[in-house]
Design an enzyme around this catalytic site. Structure first.
Site, short mmCIF file in Angstrom:
data_model
loop_
_atom_site.label_atom_id
_atom_site.label_comp_id
_atom_site.label_asym_id
_atom_site.label_seq_id
_atom_site.Cartn_x
_atom_site.Cartn_y
_atom_site.Cartn_z
CB CYS A 92 32.66 -45.85 28.08
SG CYS A 92 32.27 -44.24 27.35
CB CYS A 95 30.05 -41.81 31.13
SG CYS A 95 29.14 -42.33 29.66
CG ASP A 501 51.94 -56.58 54.92
OD1 ASP A 501 52.32 -55.56 55.51
OD2 ASP A 501 51.26 -57.48 55.45
CG ASP A 683 48.33 -60.55 55.66
OD1 ASP A 683 49.10 -59.56 55.69
OD2 ASP A 683 47.96 -61.16 56.69
CG ASP A 687 48.84 -55.04 53.43
OD1 ASP A 687 49.63 -54.10 53.63
OD2 ASP A 687 48.91 -56.12 54.03
#
Length: 810
Positions: A92, A95, A501, A683, A687
């Site tokens: 988890c 840790c 973008d 895209d 990005d």
């Protein structure tokens, strides 16, 4: 936290033969517990959440002494040592915190980061390489295993987990369909005089289908519930497992004694719907986990090193050293960061800038790993390799962003924290009340308590989210929108800003000719010369001219343009400098944008200007989002003049240009610190870090593979209206989920007093369980209503005959 007969460190049972006393299963665990006490890190035990599917943290003293990590260490030109390992045994987020804290307590360590999604440890330190064994020793002493980072092994484990869920899903789906058919027959028989023998036969057939199917399909839930109970925790899988087991148990008891009611259908249908959500979530996590590894695959397979004696040899990119000379052929991907020594070419830098137009690279210019050399050979001096390249930095940005998003907790999990304890306390109180105070036998008291658990079986509660998600994702899928993350729609409901973008997102990603000349012959001549080139602007010129015949005797001048030997002399097509045009000259128009010049002998030069055209509905989508109160921003790696023109065209006030991948991710992180939850739509490969860092993210289907892997949602087609459609469906889904929770809690408020008072008969329990689930499902089905057509219709793009007929857009 552990029970008295389990190890205080690893949670394993402690036997009477344990050499470390009653609190620990072995001396290794006792030593780990003492070490955390000495370091003041015992809060780890209260923070952690043990995953029963993950190996327990049992330190192996022999392994600690035998492992040597020095051969896995790399050193950069500044003398800083780097180590990349995969950590086995992470349960988890606690840790992750523990490992990072243990390593960073050593003053030599510059940084140590663990990505919970990929389980990758990255550490850097000053000093001697041989110090690495002592630096990582505390991590090994906790019971974690450190092995060389192996994406293939990680992918194999992910595939195995997904395969198990898919098998469970298939079994549950088969059983649920068949048992439900039998149940419908039994329900109809109540009103049509079905005999008891026929009813019992149907119940037995249902039992033969449902019991083995539930035993197998419920393994992921039973395993998780047992792990939580063993460590004195409660998660949503605990009431689900209890409800399924008790419903099946009471159904079998009813069937054995010939009772009129059974609940096989409710139990197996619940498992089916929950497994659908669990499988989709696991697939989404697996895709996010592999995103960084896909990005690393963009690196070159090998690089050609030029030695002092002019001999050439191929080596792996990570084996190259700063100062080496590397040869990069035309069309080859660059595998290192470096400085150009000799040659001039066009470089595809969309990885870094997102700009679709290749840039000109000359001696002295800097190039980066992952970019592509297009036109001519280059000689490059290496400045950075491996983990020190800009491409590797993009990977690190993505992993850090993914780790932050992984901390998001789904609404159902938050509700389960308070729901499960209340149900269990009510059931226990009912048993004790009837047995000790009511004066009835413990068997009858136990039946009343079981009735409470069954009637409060979290069928409706557990179905509240996955049913809505399945219907919502199905509706979006019909509209060409694929939802990949289980929590994406929930996160979309809290966004207040939308960040776009430019290239390929707000625009089509293909340059188009926007400035022409009155002399059509100039366009045809330029296109016939450009037909000999694969440069994006040359292709756009050919598209604008239509069918043209390529001329012969064309020479390509890398980074400059094309020249053709024609009867009238040499004709040049290319940059200003190549055509001999002054930098401040503009003979055709004042339109800004990428350009090509045509220079014919004894004629005035002709300028062709291009632009990356906006998507057809981009302006309408921006206006709609702004009208709804969303904060709209544009982040681009392109030039300021190009970005400002597009922002003005679309009505976007907040824009920034010439941003690197790190700049975009940092901008989103800064907005998040200010309390802004943003949806990122992008895209490009550049990005990817921003998509991972955003509160929610979308990507078009035309995007780079890495961006589609990172994004929560992928939409098809050329329309941006998918963004609005997704937000609308997300908000409606959120309302329906909350209504389902209210219906579930309202059902419990009515039925729990009846169950506690002992008034619940098998018929009441059957009707209550089925009706609560059916009501939740029926409420979720309201989401199917609504159009699957685009939210915004751009009639300008329709054929004339379709506009005249009033046909809807496609």
């Amino acid at each position: 936290m552990t029970t008295p007969n389990t190890c205080r460190h690893c949670g394993y049972p402690v036997t009477s033969m344990s050499p470390a006393g009653p609190d620990f299963c072995c001396r290794g665990c006792a030593g780990a517990f003492a070490l955390l006490g000495d370091l003041g890190l015992k809060s780890y035990y209260s923070r952690r959440s043990i995953d029963p599917k993950t190996r327990p943290l049992r330190p192996d003293t022999d392994e600690i002494a035998a492992i040597n990590f020095t051969d896995l260490v790399s050193t950069d030109d500044k003398g800083v040592h780097h180590l990349n390992l995969m950590v086995d045994g992470i349960h988890c987020a606690a840790c992750v915190w523990l490992i990072e804290t243990l390593l960073q307590k050593n003053p030599s360590v510059l940084h140590a980061r663990v990505n919970m999604t990929t389980r990758r440890l990255r550490m850097a330190w000053n000093g001697d390489i041989a110090d690495v064994d002592e630096l990582v020793k505390p991590v090994l002493q906790m019971g974690y295993r450190l092995i060389p980072f192996d994406p293939a092994a990680l992918e194999q484990a992910t595939q195995a987990r997904n395969s198990e869920l898919l098998r469970c899903l298939a079994v549950a789906g088969f059983a649920a369909g068949n048992v439900m058919l039998l149940s419908v027959s039994v329900w109809a028989g109540y009103f049509q005089g079905m005999g008891g023998a026929t009813r019992d036969l149907f119940h037995w057939i249902s039992a033969l289908i449902a019991l083995p199917a539930a035993a197998y399909a419920g393994i992921p839930f039973y395993r998780s519930a047992w792990g939580a109970i063993r460590n004195r925790r409660v998660n949503m899988d605990v009431p689900i497992s209890l409800g399924v087991i008790l419903a099946l148990g009471m159904s079998l008891a009813e069937t054995t004694r010939g009772g009129p009611h059974a609940y096989f259908d409710s139990a197996i249908t619940l498992l089916f719907f929950l497994l659908v959500g669990r499988y989709l979530d696991s697939r989404a996590r697996g895709q996010a986990r592999s995103a960084a590894e896909h990005l690393l695959s963009l690196n070159a397979r090998s690089v050609t090193v030029l030695d002092d004696d002019d001999t050439r040899r191929l080596i792996a990119p990570e084996k190259a050293k700063p100062g080496m000379i590397v040869m990069v052929a035309a069309g080859e991907r660059i595998g290192i960061d470096g400085e150009i020594l000799d040659g001039q070419s066009d470089i595809d830098t969309s990885l870094i800038t997102g700009e679709s137009i290749p840039g000109i690279a000359k001696p002295g210019a800097t190039v980066f790993a992952g970019t592509t050399n297009i036109s001519a050979p280059l000689r490059i001096r290496v400045t950075a390799t491996g983990q020190t390249t800009l491409l590797a930095e993009i990977v690190r940005l993505m992993e850090n962003a993914e780790q932050g998003r992984a901390k998001y907790v789904a609404l159902a999990d938050r509700v389960a924290k308070s729901y499960a304890p209340v149900v269990h306390i009510l059931s226990g109180t009912t048993f004790l009340g009837w047995w000790l105070i009511g004066g009835i036998g413990w068997q009858d008291a136990l039946m009343n308590a079981i009735a409470v658990l069954i009637i409060t079986c979290p069928c409706a509660l557990a179905l509240a989210v996955p049913v809505v998600q399945v219907i919502a994702t199905g509706r979006l899928l019909r509209a060409g929108i694929l939802v990949k993350s289980a929590t994406a729609l929930e996160r979309l409901t809290s966004i207040r800003g939308v960040i776009f973008d430019k290239t390929g997102t707000l625009t089509t990603g293909k340059p188009e000719l926007v400035s022409n000349t009155e002399n059509e012959g100039s366009l045809e001549l330029a296109a016939s010369i450009a037909a000999n080139s694969t440069h994006p602007l040359s292709r756009a010129l050919v598209r604008a001219a239509g069918n043209v015949t390529p001329v012969a005797n064309v020479s390509e001048h890398p980074g400059q343009g094309l020249s053709a030997e024609l009867p009238g002399g040499v004709v040049r097509l290319g940059s200003r400098a190549f055509c001999g045009i002054a930098e401040n000259a503009d003979l055709s128009s004042h339109v800004a944008g990428p350009e090509i010049w045509l220079q014919e002998p004894e004629r005035s030069a002709v300028r062709f200007v291009f632009r990356d055209a906006p998507r057809h509905d981009a302006e309408q989508v921006i206006a709609t989002l702004s009208a709804r109160g969303f904060d709209i921003s544009l982040l681009s790696g392109d030039r300021p003049v190009t970005v400002s023109q597009l922002a003005e065209t679309l009505g976007i006030r907040d824009w920034k240009a010439q941003l690197s991948p790190a700049d975009k991710a940092n901008e989103i992180a800064r907005r998040a610190e200010d309390g802004k939850c943003d949806l990122m739509v992008g895209d490009g490969i550049n990005d990817a870090p921003a998509l991972a860092a955003a509160h929610a993210s979308m990507s078009p289907a035309s995007a780079a593979e890495i961006s589609q892997n990172v994004a929560d949602i992928v939409f098809q087609g050329d329309r941006l209206s998918a963004v609005i459609e997704t937000i609308d469906v997300a908000k409606k889904s959120d309302r329906l989920v909350r209504q389902n929770f209210m219906l579930s809690f309202g059902y419990n408020l009515i039925t729990i007093p009846l169950a506690v008072s002992g008034m619940v008969t098998p018929l009441v329990a059957a009707i209550a369980m089925s009706s609560s689930s059916l009501i939740v499902i029926a409420n979720a089905l309201r989401l199917r209503s609504g159009s699957d057509k685009p939210v915004i219709e751009d009639r300008a793009t329709l054929p004339v005959h379709a506009q005249e007929a009033g046909a809807p857009s496609v």
